[in-house]
Design a protein around this motif. Sequence first.
Motif, PDB file in Angstrom:
ATOM      1  N   UNK A  47      47.743  31.765  40.025  1.00 60.36           N
ATOM      2  CA  UNK A  47      48.727  31.304  39.643  1.00 60.36           C
ATOM      3  C   UNK A  47      49.430  32.752  40.510  1.00 60.36           C
ATOM      4  N   UNK A  48      50.394  32.133  41.098  1.00 58.09           N
ATOM      5  CA  UNK A  48      50.684  33.570  41.770  1.00 58.09           C
ATOM      6  C   UNK A  48      50.752  34.416  42.148  1.00 58.09           C
ATOM      7  N   UNK A  49      50.296  35.516  41.640  1.00 54.01           N
ATOM      8  CA  UNK A  49      49.403  36.191  42.838  1.00 54.01           C
ATOM      9  C   UNK A  49      47.942  36.820  41.875  1.00 54.01           C
ATOM     10  N   UNK A  50      47.911  35.749  40.644  1.00 50.60           N
ATOM     11  CA  UNK A  50      46.723  35.675  39.966  1.00 50.60           C
ATOM     12  C   UNK A  50      45.514  35.095  39.711  1.00 50.60           C
ATOM     13  N   UNK A  51      44.432  35.473  39.968  1.00 45.04           N
ATOM     14  CA  UNK A  51      43.218  34.655  40.141  1.00 45.04           C
ATOM     15  C   UNK A  51      42.340  34.662  39.319  1.00 45.04           C
ATOM     16  N   UNK A  52      42.512  33.162  38.515  1.00 48.22           N
ATOM     17  CA  UNK A  52      41.422  32.731  37.704  1.00 48.22           C
ATOM     18  C   UNK A  52      39.867  32.745  38.250  1.00 48.22           C
ATOM     19  N   UNK A  53      39.043  33.779  37.683  1.00 47.94           N
ATOM     20  CA  UNK A  53      37.590  33.136  38.665  1.00 47.94           C
ATOM     21  C   UNK A  53      37.569  32.598  36.378  1.00 47.94           C
ATOM     22  N   UNK A  54      36.122  31.866  36.966  1.00 47.96           N
ATOM     23  CA  UNK A  54      34.949  31.557  35.809  1.00 47.96           C
ATOM     24  C   UNK A  54      33.106  31.496  36.535  1.00 47.96           C
TER      25      UNK A  54
ATOM     26  N   UNK B 226      37.802  36.043  34.105  1.00 50.57           N
ATOM     27  CA  UNK B 226      38.303  36.649  34.552  1.00 50.57           C
ATOM     28  C   UNK B 226      39.431  37.080  34.903  1.00 50.57           C
ATOM     29  N   UNK B 227      40.183  37.381  34.604  1.00 53.64           N
ATOM     30  CA  UNK B 227      41.362  37.751  35.717  1.00 53.64           C
ATOM     31  C   UNK B 227      41.780  38.338  36.338  1.00 53.64           C
ATOM     32  N   UNK B 228      41.971  38.478  37.655  1.00 56.92           N
ATOM     33  CA  UNK B 228      42.479  39.548  38.528  1.00 56.92           C
ATOM     34  C   UNK B 228      43.464  39.508  39.212  1.00 56.92           C
ATOM     35  N   UNK B 229      44.342  41.051  39.326  1.00 55.90           N
ATOM     36  CA  UNK B 229      45.533  40.639  40.372  1.00 55.90           C
ATOM     37  C   UNK B 229      44.694  42.182  41.139  1.00 55.90           C
ATOM     38  N   UNK B 230      45.789  41.732  42.841  1.00 61.19           N
ATOM     39  CA  UNK B 230      45.318  42.350  44.000  1.00 61.19           C
ATOM     40  C   UNK B 230      43.578  43.416  43.415  1.00 61.19           C
ATOM     41  N   UNK B 231      43.015  42.669  43.541  1.00 56.28           N
ATOM     42  CA  UNK B 231      41.520  42.990  42.986  1.00 56.28           C
ATOM     43  C   UNK B 231      40.981  43.720  42.699  1.00 56.28           C
ATOM     44  N   UNK B 232      41.710  43.381  41.365  1.00 55.62           N
ATOM     45  CA  UNK B 232      41.531  45.141  40.112  1.00 55.62           C
ATOM     46  C   UNK B 232      41.553  43.869  38.867  1.00 55.62           C
ATOM     47  N   UNK B 233      40.925  43.871  38.031  1.00 56.44           N
ATOM     48  CA  UNK B 233      40.450  43.079  36.686  1.00 56.44           C
ATOM     49  C   UNK B 233      41.806  43.703  36.072  1.00 56.44           C
TER      50      UNK B 233
END
Length: 135
Positions: free
Chosen positions: A28-35, A48-55
């Motif tokens: 979503x936008x620049x956020x990546x949601x991981x499970x 975990x939610x990451x933005x620009x490869x940082x948690x």
Amino acid sequence: MDITFVESEKGKKKLCLDGYLYIKDKTVNNKIYWKCEMCKKMKCSARVITVNESIQKRSGNHNHAGDAAEIDAAKAMEKVKEHAINSQDTPHYIVSCASMEVSGAAAVKLPSVSNMKRTIRNIRARKKYWTCFAK
């Protein structure tokens, strides 16, 4: 915290964090949601939610132990695939090199020798197929 990525069998990115593997749930936008990759098998609720490869945020707790050997095996398979693309060594040689480089615990997690050789042949066949169209 040191985060790294490995490639799944299907070519997708998996997030490696603290001995656990996470698969991408959504972006979503620049956020990546991981499970957690065990979300279905073990009903694990870790996210975990990451933005620009940082948690940015962690939520939920794992209900299982982390498996460093699984991550090592995934990294070894990445090396096998890269070796298959960048060299003309025989599949047997590539598999034997990969087997010697991993620990005993990670070696158990690797696919069978015949499956690894098939993966190498398939990668090379796809590479050959797409180079025909590149001309």
